[in-house]
Design a protein around this motif. Structure first.
Motif, PDB file in Angstrom:
ATOM      1  N   TYR A 140       3.554  16.311  -0.442  1.00  0.00           N
ATOM      2  CA  TYR A 140       4.840  15.593  -0.977  1.00  0.00           C
ATOM      3  C   TYR A 140       5.689  15.150   0.071  1.00  0.00           C
ATOM      4  CZ  TYR A 140       4.144  17.567  -5.633  1.00  0.00           C
ATOM      5  OH  TYR A 140       3.579  17.799  -7.062  1.00  0.00           O
ATOM      6  N   PHE A 141       6.455  13.994   0.079  1.00  0.00           N
ATOM      7  CA  PHE A 141       7.064  13.456   1.098  1.00  0.00           C
ATOM      8  C   PHE A 141       8.668  13.282   1.037  1.00  0.00           C
ATOM      9  CE2 PHE A 141       2.574  12.321   1.120  1.00  0.00           C
ATOM     10  CZ  PHE A 141       2.030  12.307   2.291  1.00  0.00           C
ATOM     11  N   LEU A 142       8.946  13.256  -0.220  1.00  0.00           N
ATOM     12  CA  LEU A 142      10.231  12.893  -0.712  1.00  0.00           C
ATOM     13  C   LEU A 142      10.717  13.928  -1.648  1.00  0.00           C
ATOM     14  CD1 LEU A 142      10.355   8.727  -0.935  1.00  0.00           C
ATOM     15  CD2 LEU A 142      10.735  10.467   1.231  1.00  0.00           C
ATOM     16  N   THR A 143      11.660  14.527  -1.585  1.00  0.00           N
ATOM     17  CA  THR A 143      12.138  15.227  -2.608  1.00  0.00           C
ATOM     18  C   THR A 143      13.810  15.382  -2.720  1.00  0.00           C
ATOM     19  OG1 THR A 143      12.469  17.684  -3.638  1.00  0.00           O
ATOM     20  CG2 THR A 143      12.593  17.471  -1.252  1.00  0.00           C
ATOM     21  N   GLY A 144      14.116  15.048  -4.149  1.00  0.00           N
ATOM     22  CA  GLY A 144      15.665  15.255  -4.452  1.00  0.00           C
ATOM     23  C   GLY A 144      16.276  13.758  -4.022  1.00  0.00           C
ATOM     24  N   TRP A 145      15.768  12.812  -4.571  1.00  0.00           N
ATOM     25  CA  TRP A 145      15.850  11.391  -4.096  1.00  0.00           C
ATOM     26  C   TRP A 145      16.748  10.787  -5.518  1.00  0.00           C
ATOM     27  CZ3 TRP A 145      14.383   7.624  -0.058  1.00  0.00           C
ATOM     28  CH2 TRP A 145      14.257   8.190   1.284  1.00  0.00           C
ATOM     29  N   GLY A 146      16.994  11.634  -6.284  1.00  0.00           N
ATOM     30  CA  GLY A 146      17.771  11.313  -7.713  1.00  0.00           C
ATOM     31  C   GLY A 146      18.942  10.746  -7.449  1.00  0.00           C
ATOM     32  N   GLY A 147      19.840  10.837  -6.357  1.00  0.00           N
ATOM     33  CA  GLY A 147      21.017  10.324  -6.328  1.00  0.00           C
ATOM     34  C   GLY A 147      21.149   8.895  -6.468  1.00  0.00           C
ATOM     35  N   THR A 148      22.418   8.431  -6.857  1.00  0.00           N
ATOM     36  CA  THR A 148      22.722   6.960  -6.924  1.00  0.00           C
ATOM     37  C   THR A 148      23.027   5.996  -5.786  1.00  0.00           C
ATOM     38  OG1 THR A 148      24.974   7.192  -7.027  1.00  0.00           O
ATOM     39  CG2 THR A 148      23.647   7.450  -9.274  1.00  0.00           C
ATOM     40  N   GLY A 149      22.815   6.954  -4.689  1.00  0.00           N
ATOM     41  CA  GLY A 149      23.229   5.826  -3.283  1.00  0.00           C
ATOM     42  C   GLY A 149      21.930   4.857  -2.864  1.00  0.00           C
ATOM     43  N   ALA A 150      22.483   3.780  -2.250  1.00  0.00           N
ATOM     44  CA  ALA A 150      21.326   2.881  -2.019  1.00  0.00           C
ATOM     45  C   ALA A 150      20.568   3.520  -0.807  1.00  0.00           C
ATOM     46  CB  ALA A 150      21.908   1.549  -1.586  1.00  0.00           C
ATOM     47  N   LYS A 151      18.859   3.364  -1.090  1.00  0.00           N
ATOM     48  CA  LYS A 151      18.212   3.730  -0.017  1.00  0.00           C
ATOM     49  C   LYS A 151      17.030   2.837   0.082  1.00  0.00           C
ATOM     50  CE  LYS A 151      17.848   7.245  -3.064  1.00  0.00           C
ATOM     51  NZ  LYS A 151      18.981   7.117  -3.741  1.00  0.00           N
ATOM     52  N   LEU A 152      16.515   2.748   1.496  1.00  0.00           N
ATOM     53  CA  LEU A 152      15.496   1.885   1.803  1.00  0.00           C
ATOM     54  C   LEU A 152      14.288   2.580   2.549  1.00  0.00           C
ATOM     55  CD1 LEU A 152      14.256  -1.041   2.342  1.00  0.00           C
ATOM     56  CD2 LEU A 152      15.563  -1.171   4.326  1.00  0.00           C
ATOM     57  N   LEU A 153      13.224   2.394   2.061  1.00  0.00           N
ATOM     58  CA  LEU A 153      11.924   2.710   2.458  1.00  0.00           C
ATOM     59  C   LEU A 153      10.799   1.850   3.005  1.00  0.00           C
ATOM     60  CD1 LEU A 153      10.860   6.041   2.512  1.00  0.00           C
ATOM     61  CD2 LEU A 153       9.439   5.591   0.507  1.00  0.00           C
ATOM     62  N   THR A 154      10.867   1.650   4.243  1.00  0.00           N
ATOM     63  CA  THR A 154      10.233   0.667   4.711  1.00  0.00           C
ATOM     64  C   THR A 154       9.211   0.731   5.862  1.00  0.00           C
ATOM     65  OG1 THR A 154      10.190  -1.922   5.413  1.00  0.00           O
ATOM     66  CG2 THR A 154      12.066  -0.495   6.115  1.00  0.00           C
ATOM     67  N   ASN A 155       8.329   0.053   5.857  1.00  0.00           N
ATOM     68  CA  ASN A 155       7.177   0.012   7.006  1.00  0.00           C
ATOM     69  C   ASN A 155       6.953   1.354   7.445  1.00  0.00           C
ATOM     70  OD1 ASN A 155       9.108  -2.535   7.267  1.00  0.00           O
ATOM     71  ND2 ASN A 155       7.162  -3.127   8.143  1.00  0.00           N
ATOM     72  N   ASN A 156       6.407   2.309   6.453  1.00  0.00           N
ATOM     73  CA  ASN A 156       5.997   3.577   6.915  1.00  0.00           C
ATOM     74  C   ASN A 156       4.425   3.576   6.466  1.00  0.00           C
ATOM     75  OD1 ASN A 156       8.850   4.970   7.358  1.00  0.00           O
ATOM     76  ND2 ASN A 156       9.094   4.135   5.519  1.00  0.00           N
ATOM     77  N   ILE A 157       4.030   4.769   6.961  1.00  0.00           N
ATOM     78  CA  ILE A 157       2.560   5.339   6.502  1.00  0.00           C
ATOM     79  C   ILE A 157       2.587   6.546   6.098  1.00  0.00           C
ATOM     80  CG2 ILE A 157       0.292   5.671   7.440  1.00  0.00           C
ATOM     81  CD1 ILE A 157       0.521   3.593   9.585  1.00  0.00           C
ATOM     82  N   PHE A 158       2.178   6.784   4.797  1.00  0.00           N
ATOM     83  CA  PHE A 158       2.093   7.978   4.213  1.00  0.00           C
ATOM     84  C   PHE A 158       0.398   8.283   3.985  1.00  0.00           C
ATOM     85  CE2 PHE A 158       6.036   6.165   2.856  1.00  0.00           C
ATOM     86  CZ  PHE A 158       7.020   7.081   3.045  1.00  0.00           C
ATOM     87  N   ALA A 159       0.052   9.451   4.680  1.00  0.00           N
ATOM     88  CA  ALA A 159      -1.126   9.430   4.616  1.00  0.00           C
ATOM     89  C   ALA A 159      -1.658  11.070   4.301  1.00  0.00           C
ATOM     90  CB  ALA A 159      -2.121   9.420   5.826  1.00  0.00           C
ATOM     91  N   TYR A 160      -2.501  11.444   3.316  1.00  0.00           N
ATOM     92  CA  TYR A 160      -2.804  12.521   2.837  1.00  0.00           C
ATOM     93  C   TYR A 160      -4.049  12.699   2.172  1.00  0.00           C
ATOM     94  CZ  TYR A 160      -2.257  17.584   1.386  1.00  0.00           C
ATOM     95  OH  TYR A 160      -2.229  18.879   1.357  1.00  0.00           O
ATOM     96  N   SER A 161      -5.189  13.321   2.829  1.00  0.00           N
ATOM     97  CA  SER A 161      -6.616  13.193   2.448  1.00  0.00           C
ATOM     98  C   SER A 161      -6.735  14.009   0.971  1.00  0.00           C
ATOM     99  CB  SER A 161      -7.512  13.588   3.402  1.00  0.00           C
ATOM    100  OG  SER A 161      -7.239  14.689   3.814  1.00  0.00           O
ATOM    101  N   GLY A 162      -5.690  14.963   0.928  1.00  0.00           N
ATOM    102  CA  GLY A 162      -6.162  16.293  -0.468  1.00  0.00           C
ATOM    103  C   GLY A 162      -5.566  15.488  -1.446  1.00  0.00           C
ATOM    104  N   GLY A 163      -4.968  14.279  -1.679  1.00  0.00           N
ATOM    105  CA  GLY A 163      -4.401  13.939  -2.982  1.00  0.00           C
ATOM    106  C   GLY A 163      -2.932  14.002  -3.065  1.00  0.00           C
ATOM    107  N   GLY A 164      -2.069  13.338  -2.337  1.00  0.00           N
ATOM    108  CA  GLY A 164      -0.707  13.484  -2.002  1.00  0.00           C
ATOM    109  C   GLY A 164       0.031  12.551  -3.133  1.00  0.00           C
ATOM    110  N   TYR A 165       1.582  13.157  -3.237  1.00  0.00           N
ATOM    111  CA  TYR A 165       2.467  12.344  -4.148  1.00  0.00           C
ATOM    112  C   TYR A 165       3.555  11.963  -3.053  1.00  0.00           C
ATOM    113  CZ  TYR A 165      -0.416  14.186  -7.701  1.00  0.00           C
ATOM    114  OH  TYR A 165      -1.531  14.586  -8.633  1.00  0.00           O
ATOM    115  N   LEU A 166       3.996  10.613  -3.187  1.00  0.00           N
ATOM    116  CA  LEU A 166       5.257  10.196  -2.578  1.00  0.00           C
ATOM    117  C   LEU A 166       6.505  10.946  -3.051  1.00  0.00           C
ATOM    118  CD1 LEU A 166       6.646   8.198  -0.861  1.00  0.00           C
ATOM    119  CD2 LEU A 166       6.916   6.792  -2.655  1.00  0.00           C
ATOM    120  N   VAL A 167       6.721  11.320  -4.178  1.00  0.00           N
ATOM    121  CA  VAL A 167       7.979  12.052  -4.914  1.00  0.00           C
ATOM    122  C   VAL A 167       7.773  13.104  -5.477  1.00  0.00           C
ATOM    123  CG1 VAL A 167       9.895  11.636  -6.207  1.00  0.00           C
ATOM    124  CG2 VAL A 167       8.829   9.527  -5.142  1.00  0.00           C
ATOM    125  N   ASN A 168       8.331  14.137  -5.099  1.00  0.00           N
ATOM    126  CA  ASN A 168       8.589  15.614  -5.744  1.00  0.00           C
ATOM    127  C   ASN A 168       9.892  15.571  -6.448  1.00  0.00           C
ATOM    128  OD1 ASN A 168       8.279  18.146  -6.949  1.00  0.00           O
ATOM    129  ND2 ASN A 168       8.703  18.916  -4.900  1.00  0.00           N
TER     130      ASN A 168
END
Length: 224
Positions: A140-168
């Motif tokens: 897991y990479f992001l948790t608790g991102w449910g707030g209303t503020g503006a957020k930008l996720l850009t030009n990142n690499i997310f890598a997990y060979s075991g079967g990962g999830y962007l959001v928890n």
């Protein structure tokens, strides 16, 4: 980073951790980088970096840290922290941004853990040009991102060979663009008002249709 109204602390790399510290004033904390190009190759390591409430303009650069958080008595991490920049940092565990925080930049870091917002309304968060491995939080990479503020996720690499999830959990009001997801399902969790643009996803083990149902976006490439 140095300026007339911000003190600068240069931290030498060491095989011994500096332990836990609290930043209680506007300053720049600068180490040699998360992978120093020196003969010793040792980082300036801290187990915990705590940023006191009601600070503006703190800069953290080139260190290795277990946890970066705040001292909000309500337990949400940082409190009333503005214009914080975290750059070229090796983060082993978690970055916790909390209540009434604005204009936070996380840039060019190696992150083995997660970025947690505790579902607070962090506004103006920019997470860019980072490498996320997810190895210390089970993919897991992001948790608790449910707030209303503006957020930008850009030009990142997310890598997990075991079967990962962007959001928890939940993610809300986030632009997700120009990212690479390897072995990571971005189409997961409760998503609201998110925009997916120009992302590449491959090697995932679950349905990863982008954008997720109910979200907007274009020019995403998903390879099974």
């Amino acid at each position: 980073f140095p300026s007339h109204d911000r003190e600068t602390i240069l931290v030498q790399g060491s095989p011994t951790s500096y332990g836990s510290i609290t930043i209680s004033k506007r300053l720049a904390l600068i180490g040699q980088g998360h992978k120093p190009n020196t003969s010793s190759g040792v980082e300036a390591t801290f187990s915990n970096v705590t940023i006191s409430s009601n600070l503006t303009g703190v800069r953290i650069y080139g260190i290795k840290a277990g946890v970066i958080t705040g001292n909000d008595p309500g337990g949400t991490g940082m409190l009333n922290v503005d214009s914080l920049t975290i750059e070229n940092v090796y983060l082993q565990s978690v970055l916790v941004v909390g209540t009434n925080c604005n204009t936070i930049v996380v840039r060019s870091c190696v992150i083995d853990g997660v970025i947690s917002l505790n579902n607070t309304n962090v506004d103006g968060l920019i997470v860019e040009n980072n490498y996320f491995s997810g190895i210390n939080y089970g993919g897991y990479f992001l948790t608790g991102w449910g707030g209303t503020g503006a957020k930008l996720l850009t030009n990142n690499i997310f890598a997990y060979s075991g079967g990962g999830y962007l959001v928890n959990g939940s993610i809300n009001n986030t632009v997700i663009q120009n990212n690479i997801f390897y072995g990571v399902t971005a189409n997961f969790g409760v998503q609201t008002d998110c925009l997916y643009v120009n992302n590449l996803s491959f090697g995932h083990t679950n349905n990863n249709t982008l954008p997720p149902t109910g979200q907007n976006g274009s020019n995403n490439l998903v390879i099974s």
